[in-house]
Motif scaffolding. Structure first.
Motif, short mmCIF file in Angstrom:
data_model
loop_
_atom_site.label_atom_id
_atom_site.label_comp_id
_atom_site.label_asym_id
_atom_site.label_seq_id
_atom_site.Cartn_x
_atom_site.Cartn_y
_atom_site.Cartn_z
N VAL A 5 0.86 -1.18 0.00
CA VAL A 5 0.00 0.00 0.00
C VAL A 5 0.90 1.23 0.00
O VAL A 5 1.99 1.22 0.58
CB VAL A 5 -0.96 -0.01 1.22
N ASN A 6 0.44 2.30 -0.67
CA ASN A 6 1.22 3.53 -0.67
C ASN A 6 0.54 4.59 0.20
O ASN A 6 -0.50 4.33 0.80
CB ASN A 6 1.48 4.04 -2.10
N ASP A 7 1.11 5.78 0.26
CA ASP A 7 0.57 6.84 1.11
C ASP A 7 -0.80 7.32 0.66
O ASP A 7 -1.53 7.93 1.43
CB ASP A 7 1.53 8.03 1.15
N GLU A 8 -1.17 7.06 -0.59
CA GLU A 8 -2.48 7.43 -1.11
C GLU A 8 -3.51 6.31 -0.88
O GLU A 8 -4.62 6.37 -1.38
CB GLU A 8 -2.39 7.77 -2.60
N GLU A 9 -3.10 5.29 -0.14
CA GLU A 9 -3.93 4.13 0.17
C GLU A 9 -4.39 3.39 -1.09
O GLU A 9 -5.52 2.94 -1.20
CB GLU A 9 -5.12 4.53 1.05
N MET A 47 -11.75 3.52 -4.55
CA MET A 47 -10.57 3.57 -5.42
C MET A 47 -9.95 4.96 -5.53
O MET A 47 -8.85 5.11 -6.06
CB MET A 47 -10.94 3.08 -6.83
N ARG A 48 -10.64 5.98 -5.03
CA ARG A 48 -10.07 7.33 -5.11
C ARG A 48 -8.84 7.44 -4.20
O ARG A 48 -8.84 6.91 -3.09
CB ARG A 48 -11.11 8.36 -4.67
N PRO A 49 -7.80 8.15 -4.66
CA PRO A 49 -6.63 8.36 -3.80
C PRO A 49 -7.04 9.09 -2.52
O PRO A 49 -7.99 9.87 -2.49
CB PRO A 49 -5.71 9.23 -4.65
N LYS A 50 -6.30 8.86 -1.45
CA LYS A 50 -6.58 9.46 -0.15
C LYS A 50 -6.65 10.98 -0.24
O LYS A 50 -7.53 11.60 0.35
CB LYS A 50 -5.50 9.04 0.84
N SER A 51 -5.75 11.59 -0.98
CA SER A 51 -5.73 13.06 -1.08
C SER A 51 -7.00 13.58 -1.73
O SER A 51 -7.53 14.62 -1.33
CB SER A 51 -4.50 13.53 -1.85
N GLN A 55 -9.80 15.98 0.03
CA GLN A 55 -10.18 17.25 -0.59
C GLN A 55 -11.69 17.32 -0.79
O GLN A 55 -12.31 18.34 -0.51
CB GLN A 55 -9.48 17.38 -1.95
N MET A 56 -12.29 16.24 -1.23
CA MET A 56 -13.74 16.23 -1.45
C MET A 56 -14.49 16.36 -0.13
O MET A 56 -15.53 17.03 -0.06
CB MET A 56 -14.14 14.94 -2.19
N ALA A 57 -13.99 15.75 0.94
CA ALA A 57 -14.62 15.86 2.25
C ALA A 57 -14.55 17.30 2.76
O ALA A 57 -15.52 17.82 3.33
CB ALA A 57 -13.96 14.91 3.23
N GLU A 58 -13.42 17.95 2.55
CA GLU A 58 -13.26 19.34 2.97
C GLU A 58 -14.21 20.26 2.22
O GLU A 58 -14.78 21.18 2.78
CB GLU A 58 -11.82 19.80 2.79
N GLN A 59 -14.39 20.01 0.94
CA GLN A 59 -15.26 20.84 0.11
C GLN A 59 -16.73 20.65 0.47
O GLN A 59 -17.52 21.59 0.34
CB GLN A 59 -15.06 20.53 -1.37
N SER A 60 -17.07 19.47 0.92
CA SER A 60 -18.48 19.21 1.25
C SER A 60 -18.84 19.67 2.67
O SER A 60 -19.99 19.63 3.05
CB SER A 60 -18.82 17.73 1.07
#
Length: 61
Positions: A5-9, A47-51, A55-60
């Motif tokens: 796994v990478n940092d972007e999960e 499947m979306r990268p963690k970043s 970002q989407m959570a912050e915008q919502s």
């Protein structure tokens, strides 16, 4: 095989005999290709990268 796994999960199957590439870490799961794929199927549900998820959570809000 082992699961990385990478940092972007994001997940990847990797041969056990190769060194883990930079930016990736072992999940602790290893076995046949089928076993590893089953593990990835269970844990990688978004499947979306963690970043992007962050970002989407912050915008919502």
């Amino acid at each position: 095989m082992k699961v990385l796994v990478n940092d972007e999960e994001q997940y990847s199957l990797w041969p056990e005999y190769l060194a883990v590439p930079a930016g990736w870490k072992e999940t602790g799961t290893a076995g046949s290709k089928e076993e590893c794929l089953e593990y990835v199927k269970e844990v990688w549900v978004d499947m979306r990268p963690k970043s992007l998820r962050r970002q989407m959570a912050e915008q919502s809000g």
